[in-house]
Design a protein around this motif. Structure first.
Motif, PDB file in Angstrom:
ATOM      1  N   ARG A 246       1.637   2.363  -6.044  1.00 43.83           N
ATOM      2  CA  ARG A 246       0.342   2.000  -5.476  1.00 43.83           C
ATOM      3  C   ARG A 246      -0.695   1.890  -6.590  1.00 43.83           C
ATOM      4  O   ARG A 246      -0.533   2.444  -7.671  1.00 43.83           O
ATOM      5  N   ARG A 247      -1.792   1.192  -6.301  1.00 45.71           N
ATOM      6  CA  ARG A 247      -2.802   0.977  -7.333  1.00 45.71           C
ATOM      7  C   ARG A 247      -4.196   1.262  -6.812  1.00 45.71           C
ATOM      8  O   ARG A 247      -4.496   1.097  -5.625  1.00 45.71           O
ATOM      9  N   VAL A 248      -5.040   1.705  -7.745  1.00 50.37           N
ATOM     10  CA  VAL A 248      -6.441   1.980  -7.450  1.00 50.37           C
ATOM     11  C   VAL A 248      -7.297   1.117  -8.368  1.00 50.37           C
ATOM     12  O   VAL A 248      -6.997   0.969  -9.553  1.00 50.37           O
TER      13      VAL A 248
ATOM     14  N   GLY B 254       0.125   9.620 -10.439  1.00 50.01           N
ATOM     15  CA  GLY B 254       1.117   8.564 -10.549  1.00 50.01           C
ATOM     16  C   GLY B 254       0.683   7.251  -9.940  1.00 50.01           C
ATOM     17  O   GLY B 254       1.514   6.430  -9.552  1.00 50.01           O
ATOM     18  N   THR B 255      -0.633   7.035  -9.869  1.00 52.54           N
ATOM     19  CA  THR B 255      -1.182   5.816  -9.285  1.00 52.54           C
ATOM     20  C   THR B 255      -1.592   4.863 -10.399  1.00 52.54           C
ATOM     21  O   THR B 255      -2.222   5.274 -11.373  1.00 52.54           O
ATOM     22  N   GLU B 256      -1.268   3.601 -10.270  1.00 57.76           N
ATOM     23  CA  GLU B 256      -1.667   2.612 -11.276  1.00 57.76           C
ATOM     24  C   GLU B 256      -3.176   2.388 -11.193  1.00 57.76           C
ATOM     25  O   GLU B 256      -3.709   2.144 -10.113  1.00 57.76           O
TER      26      GLU B 256
ATOM     27  N   ILE C 192      -7.505  12.556  -2.165  1.00 58.74           N
ATOM     28  CA  ILE C 192      -7.452  11.211  -1.584  1.00 58.74           C
ATOM     29  C   ILE C 192      -6.359  10.389  -2.269  1.00 58.74           C
ATOM     30  O   ILE C 192      -5.582   9.683  -1.609  1.00 58.74           O
ATOM     31  N   LEU C 193      -6.279  10.481  -3.598  1.00 53.37           N
ATOM     32  CA  LEU C 193      -5.244   9.736  -4.322  1.00 53.37           C
ATOM     33  C   LEU C 193      -3.857  10.278  -4.023  1.00 53.37           C
ATOM     34  O   LEU C 193      -2.878   9.524  -3.973  1.00 53.37           O
ATOM     35  N   GLN C 194      -3.743  11.584  -3.808  1.00 52.63           N
ATOM     36  CA  GLN C 194      -2.447  12.143  -3.440  1.00 52.63           C
ATOM     37  C   GLN C 194      -1.983  11.610  -2.086  1.00 52.63           C
ATOM     38  O   GLN C 194      -0.786  11.392  -1.871  1.00 52.63           O
ATOM     39  N   ALA C 195      -2.926  11.406  -1.185  1.00 53.21           N
ATOM     40  CA  ALA C 195      -2.574  10.964   0.162  1.00 53.21           C
ATOM     41  C   ALA C 195      -2.379   9.459   0.263  1.00 53.21           C
ATOM     42  O   ALA C 195      -1.499   8.984   0.990  1.00 53.21           O
ATOM     43  N   PHE C 196      -3.201   8.697  -0.453  1.00 52.77           N
ATOM     44  CA  PHE C 196      -3.193   7.241  -0.278  1.00 52.77           C
ATOM     45  C   PHE C 196      -2.760   6.470  -1.524  1.00 52.77           C
ATOM     46  O   PHE C 196      -2.579   5.257  -1.463  1.00 52.77           O
TER      47      PHE C 196
END
Length: 365
Positions: free
Chosen positions: A111-113, A131-133, A102-106
């Motif tokens: 981008r941040r989670v 690589g998501t903040e 899910i994190l790879q796609a969105f």
């Protein structure tokens, strides 16, 4: 040269330098109550069914498995109910891989989670690996999270993804669906993908709502589940999600080819066909969980209400010495790094007795 120094000599990504891998202690002790496994194991009838199912696919192991794991998706949809069909289901090697996809796609660079600690410790690691903040939201002093507070933080931060863990790990408390609804609506302007991690849903008290009921009409809502806990299949590595069909279409863009082995698929389908047998121990685990809550309260400690198969408890002056004392007696529980608190998995009646008895000794009761 030590391991860290050797690692530093490699051209590692800058954002991974100094990071530590996920991992609970793996110690050889008689009673393991630290990683929320189902300690009852797989019943014999389910074992026999799984063995036969695996044997049936062995002749075809020279061929790639069904890339779409069609039979498994149908079986998972039937298990969940709520009018779900195969196209609403996705699965991978454990719910961690589901979340990673899910994190790879969105998610990804730029981008941040948003997560709400204390919560599942893999969330920031999954963010880092993709690589998501990762942004830490706030909970109340008692670790609760209200609809108003969560929605306000989503509106202010406008994250691309939100993690809502329910029942939450490590606190064990479930969120009301009002929180999920409020967060989803608050993320409308930013098109926020909302993940409700329901890894422990089967252990919830009767009447506790699942976010699966909220899926119709909400294409950005994802509910993740696992077969590791209630189904006693932690070693099989099968996690899954329910969502709008387009979520699976997005994940097909990032999944590895043939990511679910034929053996994994066969094991999971056989387990689902024997779900009554596998889930029979869930009620026994809930009894022991509630026994732990009552026992800890009787010792003057502060157990959190739990809808999971573990209990988070505070009121300890020196949790590290309690953890070490339990370990010395052959009982391994989890130090989750929160001052004054520890977490224990609800095991069998005998394991629960051993934990409560030794804890009482350590506390001088």
């Amino acid at each position: 040269m030590n391991q860290i120094e050797r690692l530093e000599r490699l051209p590692l990504r800058d954002d991974l330098r100094g990071q530590h891998p996920y991992g609970a202690p793996q110690l050889d002790v008689p009673i393991l109550l630290n990683v929320n496994e189902n300690t009852y194991g797989v019943p014999q009838d389910a074992r026999d069914a799984i063995l036969k199912a695996v044997d049936d696919v062995l002749a075809g192991l020279n061929r790639y498995p069904d890339r779409e794991f069609t039979e498994l998706r149908r079986a998972l949809a039937a298990y969940l109910g709520h009018g779900l069909a195969a196209e609403n289901i996705w699965a991978a090697n454990g719910s961690n891989e589901v979340l990673q996809q899910i994190l790879q796609a969105f998610g990804g660079p730029g981008r941040r989670v948003l997560g709400f600690p204390p919560t599942y410790s893999m969330y920031p690691l999954l963010a880092s690996g993709t690589g998501t903040e990762y942004v830490s939201g706030a909970r109340a002093a008692d670790f609760s999270l209200t609809a108003e507070s969560a929605a306000k933080q989503v509106r202010e931060l406008a994250p691309n993804i939100v993690f809502l863990c329910s029942p939450n790990n490590p606190t064990g408390t479930a969120l009301g669906n009002d929180v999920v609804e409020a967060v989803y609506e608050a993320g409308s302007a930013s098109r926020t993908v909302v993940i409700v991690d329901e890894a422990y849903a089967e252990f919830a008290h009767d009447g506790t709502a699942s976010a699966i009921a909220l899926l119709p009409g909400r294409e950005r809502l994802i509910v993740s589940r696992t077969m590791s806990k209630a189904f006693a299949l932690a070693g099989a590595r099968l996690g899954y999600l329910a969502a709008a069909p387009e979520i699976s279409d997005a994940l097909r863009l990032v999944r590895l080819p043939y990511h679910l082995s034929a053996i994994t698929q066969a094991t999971a389908v056989a387990a689902l066909r024997n779900s009554d047998s596998l889930l029979a121990n869930v009620e026994q685990i809930k009894i022991q969980r509630d026994r732990i809550v009552a026992g800890l309260a009787g010792m003057g400690l502060q157990p959190a209400p739990s809808d999971s198969n573990f209990v988070f408890f505070g009121g300890l002056e020196d949790p590290q010495s309690i953890w070490a004392g339990l370990l010395a007696s052959g009982v391994l529980i989890r130090d989750v790094g929160i001052a004054g608190h520890l977490r224990v998995t609800a095991g069998t009646e005998a394991e629960t007795t051993a934990f409560l008895t030794q804890l009482a000794v350590l506390l001088g009761h």
